[in-house]
Design a protein around this motif. Structure first.
Motif, PDB file in Angstrom:
ATOM      1  N   ALA A  11       0.836  -1.202   0.000  1.00 12.76           N
ATOM      2  CA  ALA A  11       0.000   0.000   0.000  1.00 12.76           C
ATOM      3  C   ALA A  11       0.873   1.256   0.000  1.00 12.76           C
ATOM      4  CB  ALA A  11      -0.928  -0.007   1.218  1.00 12.76           C
ATOM      5  N   ARG A  12       1.928   1.242   0.833  1.00 14.86           N
ATOM      6  CA  ARG A  12       2.810   2.413   0.887  1.00 14.86           C
ATOM      7  C   ARG A  12       3.539   2.620  -0.439  1.00 14.86           C
ATOM      8  NH1 ARG A  12       3.161   0.676   6.256  1.00 14.86           N
ATOM      9  NH2 ARG A  12       4.815  -0.835   5.784  1.00 14.86           N
ATOM     10  N   ARG A  13       3.952   1.540  -1.082  1.00 14.54           N
ATOM     11  CA  ARG A  13       4.691   1.656  -2.348  1.00 14.54           C
ATOM     12  C   ARG A  13       3.801   2.089  -3.517  1.00 14.54           C
ATOM     13  NH1 ARG A  13       9.659  -1.079  -2.996  1.00 14.54           N
ATOM     14  NH2 ARG A  13      10.508  -1.813  -1.017  1.00 14.54           N
ATOM     15  N   THR A  14       2.547   1.723  -3.491  1.00 19.39           N
ATOM     16  CA  THR A  14       1.661   2.025  -4.632  1.00 19.39           C
ATOM     17  C   THR A  14       0.784   3.249  -4.420  1.00 19.39           C
ATOM     18  OG1 THR A  14      -0.067   0.586  -3.737  1.00 19.39           O
ATOM     19  CG2 THR A  14       1.545  -0.407  -5.260  1.00 19.39           C
ATOM     20  N   GLY A  15       0.611   3.655  -3.157  1.00 18.73           N
ATOM     21  CA  GLY A  15      -0.291   4.761  -2.876  1.00 18.73           C
ATOM     22  C   GLY A  15      -1.737   4.327  -2.790  1.00 18.73           C
ATOM     23  N   LEU A  16      -1.964   3.015  -2.888  1.00 20.50           N
ATOM     24  CA  LEU A  16      -3.323   2.495  -2.728  1.00 20.50           C
ATOM     25  C   LEU A  16      -3.583   2.203  -1.254  1.00 20.50           C
ATOM     26  CD1 LEU A  16      -3.297  -0.054  -5.688  1.00 20.50           C
ATOM     27  CD2 LEU A  16      -4.731   1.996  -5.555  1.00 20.50           C
ATOM     28  N   SER A  17      -4.834   2.178  -0.885  1.00 22.68           N
ATOM     29  CA  SER A  17      -5.168   1.801   0.480  1.00 22.68           C
ATOM     30  C   SER A  17      -5.125   0.278   0.604  1.00 22.68           C
ATOM     31  CB  SER A  17      -6.558   2.326   0.850  1.00 22.68           C
ATOM     32  OG  SER A  17      -7.545   1.665   0.077  1.00 22.68           O
ATOM     33  N   ARG A  41      -1.715 -11.715   3.245  1.00 29.28           N
ATOM     34  CA  ARG A  41      -1.326 -11.600   1.835  1.00 29.28           C
ATOM     35  C   ARG A  41       0.047 -10.942   1.711  1.00 29.28           C
ATOM     36  NH1 ARG A  41      -7.265 -10.222  -0.797  1.00 29.28           N
ATOM     37  NH2 ARG A  41      -8.399 -10.759   1.085  1.00 29.28           N
ATOM     38  N   GLN A  42       0.817 -11.436   0.706  1.00 26.03           N
ATOM     39  CA  GLN A  42       2.128 -10.870   0.409  1.00 26.03           C
ATOM     40  C   GLN A  42       2.249 -10.634  -1.096  1.00 26.03           C
ATOM     41  OE1 GLN A  42       4.616 -13.995   2.315  1.00 26.03           O
ATOM     42  NE2 GLN A  42       5.362 -12.336   3.664  1.00 26.03           N
ATOM     43  N   TYR A  43       3.044  -9.625  -1.432  1.00 26.89           N
ATOM     44  CA  TYR A  43       3.180  -9.208  -2.837  1.00 26.89           C
ATOM     45  C   TYR A  43       4.647  -9.053  -3.194  1.00 26.89           C
ATOM     46  CZ  TYR A  43      -1.818  -8.206  -2.575  1.00 26.89           C
ATOM     47  OH  TYR A  43      -3.162  -8.330  -2.415  1.00 26.89           O
ATOM     48  N   ASP A  44       5.022  -9.533  -4.380  1.00 29.78           N
ATOM     49  CA  ASP A  44       6.384  -9.299  -4.853  1.00 29.78           C
ATOM     50  C   ASP A  44       6.422  -8.041  -5.717  1.00 29.78           C
ATOM     51  OD1 ASP A  44       5.301 -10.000  -7.290  1.00 29.78           O
ATOM     52  OD2 ASP A  44       6.391 -11.890  -7.473  1.00 29.78           O
ATOM     53  N   VAL A  45       7.611  -7.701  -6.229  1.00 28.12           N
ATOM     54  CA  VAL A  45       7.768  -6.442  -6.990  1.00 28.12           C
ATOM     55  C   VAL A  45       6.919  -6.462  -8.260  1.00 28.12           C
ATOM     56  CG1 VAL A  45      10.046  -5.859  -6.065  1.00 28.12           C
ATOM     57  CG2 VAL A  45       9.875  -7.363  -8.062  1.00 28.12           C
ATOM     58  N   HIS A  46       6.726  -7.639  -8.852  1.00 26.73           N
ATOM     59  CA  HIS A  46       5.915  -7.723 -10.077  1.00 26.73           C
ATOM     60  C   HIS A  46       4.448  -7.437  -9.772  1.00 26.73           C
ATOM     61  CE1 HIS A  46       9.379  -9.263 -12.176  1.00 26.73           C
ATOM     62  NE2 HIS A  46       9.520 -10.244 -11.269  1.00 26.73           N
ATOM     63  N   ILE A  48       3.401  -5.676  -7.256  1.00 30.07           N
ATOM     64  CA  ILE A  48       3.328  -4.255  -6.895  1.00 30.07           C
ATOM     65  C   ILE A  48       3.310  -3.381  -8.149  1.00 30.07           C
ATOM     66  CG2 ILE A  48       4.665  -2.374  -5.852  1.00 30.07           C
ATOM     67  CD1 ILE A  48       5.429  -4.344  -3.620  1.00 30.07           C
ATOM     68  N   ALA A  49       4.095  -3.756  -9.155  1.00 30.25           N
ATOM     69  CA  ALA A  49       4.101  -3.006 -10.421  1.00 30.25           C
ATOM     70  C   ALA A  49       2.728  -3.065 -11.079  1.00 30.25           C
ATOM     71  CB  ALA A  49       5.170  -3.554 -11.357  1.00 30.25           C
ATOM     72  N   ARG A  50       2.071  -4.240 -11.002  1.00 31.76           N
ATOM     73  CA  ARG A  50       0.734  -4.374 -11.580  1.00 31.76           C
ATOM     74  C   ARG A  50      -0.271  -3.517 -10.808  1.00 31.76           C
ATOM     75  NH1 ARG A  50       0.063  -9.103 -14.747  1.00 31.76           N
ATOM     76  NH2 ARG A  50      -1.922  -9.721 -13.817  1.00 31.76           N
ATOM     77  N   LEU A  51      -0.113  -3.471  -9.488  1.00 28.57           N
ATOM     78  CA  LEU A  51      -0.995  -2.615  -8.683  1.00 28.57           C
ATOM     79  C   LEU A  51      -0.801  -1.138  -9.028  1.00 28.57           C
ATOM     80  CD1 LEU A  51      -0.716  -4.361  -5.200  1.00 28.57           C
ATOM     81  CD2 LEU A  51      -2.804  -4.112  -6.579  1.00 28.57           C
ATOM     82  N   GLU A  52       0.438  -0.737  -9.281  1.00 26.23           N
ATOM     83  CA  GLU A  52       0.692   0.660  -9.671  1.00 26.23           C
ATOM     84  C   GLU A  52       0.034   0.969 -11.015  1.00 26.23           C
ATOM     85  OE1 GLU A  52       4.948   0.678  -9.538  1.00 26.23           O
ATOM     86  OE2 GLU A  52       5.001   1.559  -7.521  1.00 26.23           O
ATOM     87  N   LEU A  53       0.071   0.002 -11.936  1.00 26.06           N
ATOM     88  CA  LEU A  53      -0.594   0.190 -13.231  1.00 26.06           C
ATOM     89  C   LEU A  53      -2.104   0.287 -13.048  1.00 26.06           C
ATOM     90  CD1 LEU A  53      -0.589   0.341 -16.304  1.00 26.06           C
ATOM     91  CD2 LEU A  53      -0.546  -2.171 -16.359  1.00 26.06           C
ATOM     92  N   VAL A  54      -2.652  -0.558 -12.176  1.00 27.46           N
ATOM     93  CA  VAL A  54      -4.087  -0.519 -11.899  1.00 27.46           C
ATOM     94  C   VAL A  54      -4.480   0.864 -11.379  1.00 27.46           C
ATOM     95  CG1 VAL A  54      -5.917  -1.393 -10.399  1.00 27.46           C
ATOM     96  CG2 VAL A  54      -4.339  -2.987 -11.497  1.00 27.46           C
ATOM     97  N   ARG A  55      -3.695   1.378 -10.436  1.00 29.52           N
ATOM     98  CA  ARG A  55      -4.015   2.694  -9.881  1.00 29.52           C
ATOM     99  C   ARG A  55      -3.995   3.761 -10.975  1.00 29.52           C
ATOM    100  NH1 ARG A  55      -0.480   6.609  -5.873  1.00 29.52           N
ATOM    101  NH2 ARG A  55      -2.042   8.249  -5.817  1.00 29.52           N
ATOM    102  N   THR A  56      -2.989   3.729 -11.838  1.00 32.89           N
ATOM    103  CA  THR A  56      -2.886   4.722 -12.923  1.00 32.89           C
ATOM    104  C   THR A  56      -4.085   4.631 -13.856  1.00 32.89           C
ATOM    105  OG1 THR A  56      -0.474   4.657 -12.837  1.00 32.89           O
ATOM    106  CG2 THR A  56      -1.477   5.491 -14.870  1.00 32.89           C
ATOM    107  N   LEU A  57      -4.440   3.399 -14.248  1.00 32.77           N
ATOM    108  CA  LEU A  57      -5.561   3.220 -15.173  1.00 32.77           C
ATOM    109  C   LEU A  57      -6.884   3.642 -14.533  1.00 32.77           C
ATOM    110  CD1 LEU A  57      -4.600  -0.193 -16.822  1.00 32.77           C
ATOM    111  CD2 LEU A  57      -4.346   2.106 -17.778  1.00 32.77           C
ATOM    112  N   ARG A  58      -7.042   3.349 -13.236  1.00 39.15           N
ATOM    113  CA  ARG A  58      -8.258   3.781 -12.549  1.00 39.15           C
ATOM    114  C   ARG A  58      -8.349   5.294 -12.498  1.00 39.15           C
ATOM    115  NH1 ARG A  58     -12.688   1.096 -11.924  1.00 39.15           N
ATOM    116  NH2 ARG A  58     -13.076   1.536  -9.724  1.00 39.15           N
ATOM    117  N   ASP A  59      -7.198   5.948 -12.247  1.00 35.48           N
ATOM    118  CA  ASP A  59      -7.172   7.418 -12.240  1.00 35.48           C
ATOM    119  C   ASP A  59      -7.573   7.988 -13.593  1.00 35.48           C
ATOM    120  OD1 ASP A  59      -6.417   7.476  -9.608  1.00 35.48           O
ATOM    121  OD2 ASP A  59      -4.286   7.845  -9.990  1.00 35.48           O
ATOM    122  N   LEU A  60      -7.277   7.233 -14.664  1.00 36.97           N
ATOM    123  CA  LEU A  60      -7.616   7.690 -16.014  1.00 36.97           C
ATOM    124  C   LEU A  60      -9.032   7.286 -16.421  1.00 36.97           C
ATOM    125  CD1 LEU A  60      -4.241   6.925 -17.835  1.00 36.97           C
ATOM    126  CD2 LEU A  60      -5.173   9.177 -17.231  1.00 36.97           C
TER     127      LEU A  60
END
Length: 328
Positions: A11-17, A41-46, A48-60
């Motif tokens: 959450a801290r790395r992606t800015g998502l709650s 739940r645990q997440y690897d860097v891949h 987390i990268a997908r979560l960051e993309l999800v956040r960007t696409l949702r913002d758009l």
């Protein structure tokens, strides 16, 4: 070894709650990489990268189904971007139209009926705008006894709202559309044109020959304006050359209208130009002011220079100075 991060770290790395990350996992958008022995739940860097993309696409503005297709490589990111760019541009056009209406409301004492009308005006299609202006000119020129070429020329002076108009252009369109629908304005302009062109000189002025002469005269005046704007001194040889050509053109133009060629009179009329007197003459011609108002709004909509009698007067004074005896 692939390092795993807790859901709080993700959450801290992606800015998502944390709740949003859980939601995307439950919806099958981005699953956790693994679980701890305690079921966290645990997440690897891949991931987390997908979560960051999800956040960007949702913002758009992308929906979950669209995001799933992108992540599953069922559609490309570019195709999704093209679709959403089109949606964003449509929304921007709508917001510009609404902003233009709101600005007019703020400036004026607008009734609820006028607000509805203004919204319809800015939402018009190109064909609807074209019909509105065509109907206006058909009314104004109905029965005008002049050469058809002049009527056609009048009708060509119409607005062309760009695909992405500015707020100023939309506001000008609202004003123009209301103006051409206003019965008092339409009738006053029609009466002015009919009075002007019922005389012999008026009909002559509307002939193709005189229209061509007027066009050449406008081009010469534009040359003078360009030189004056560029700072060419009125007492320079270039200014004198332009002024002398303007004298000759003025004399020729008058001769075509009256049958009498008088270069001396043309010169005197230019040398004796008085800005205040010219303004007074214009004030006695309310019909001309109506036409100027129409042209000014059309120019704003089309993004072309607005008619400016004050600017024209400055150029005429520059020409007068170039013709005076103390000029070389």
């Amino acid at each position: 070894m692939n390092e795993l991060y807790s859901i709080g770290d993700a959450a801290r790395r992606t800015g998502l709650s944390v709740s949003a990350i859980r939601f995307y996992a439950d919806e099958g958008v981005v699953a956790p990489t693994g679980l701890t022995e305690g079921g966290f739940r645990q997440y690897d860097v891949h991931a987390i990268a997908r979560l960051e993309l999800v956040r960007t696409l949702r913002d758009l503005g992308a929906g979950l189904d669209e995001i799933r297709r992108v992540l599953a490589a069922e559609t490309t990111l570019r195709d999704l971007a093209v679709t959403h760019l089109r949606l964003v541009e449509d929304r921007l056009r709508q917001f510009r139209a609404r902003r233009a209406v709101l600005r007019v409301i703020v400036r004026q004492h607008t009734t609820t009926e006028q607000v509805s009308l203004m919204h319809k005006l800015v939402s018009m299609s190109d064909d609807d705008r074209e019909r509105l202006i065509s109907e206006f000119w058909a009314f104004v020129t109905d029965g005008l006894d002049v050469h058809p070429a002049y009527v056609e020329q009048l009708g060509k002076r119409r607005p062309s709202l760009p695909e992405e108009p500015t707020g100023e252009q939309l506001e000008a369109w609202i004003e123009l559309a209301e103006l051409v629908r206003d019965e008092e304005f339409r009738t006053a302009l029609r009466d002015f044109l009919h009075r002007t062109f019922t005389t012999e000189k008026g009909r002559l002025m509307a002939t193709p020959e005189m229209l061509a002469r007027a066009e050449r005269r406008a081009e010469l005046f534009k040359e003078a304006e360009t030189a004056q704007r560029a700072g060419v001194p009125a007492d320079s040889p270039r200014a004198k050359d332009i002024a002398e050509r303007m004298v000759a053109d003025t004399a020729d133009f008058a001769a075509a209208m009256t049958g009498q060629h008088d270069a001396g009179k043309a010169r005197r009329s230019m040398v004796d130009f008085d800005q205040d007197r010219a303004a007074e003459v214009r004030s006695r011609m309310p019909g001309l002011a109506l036409l100027t108002r129409y042209h000014a709004l059309v120019a704003t909509i089309n993004g072309t220079p607005r008619p400016d009698p004050g600017r024209a007067a400055v150029v005429q004074e520059w020409l007068a100075a170039a013709l005076r005896p103390d000029a070389p």
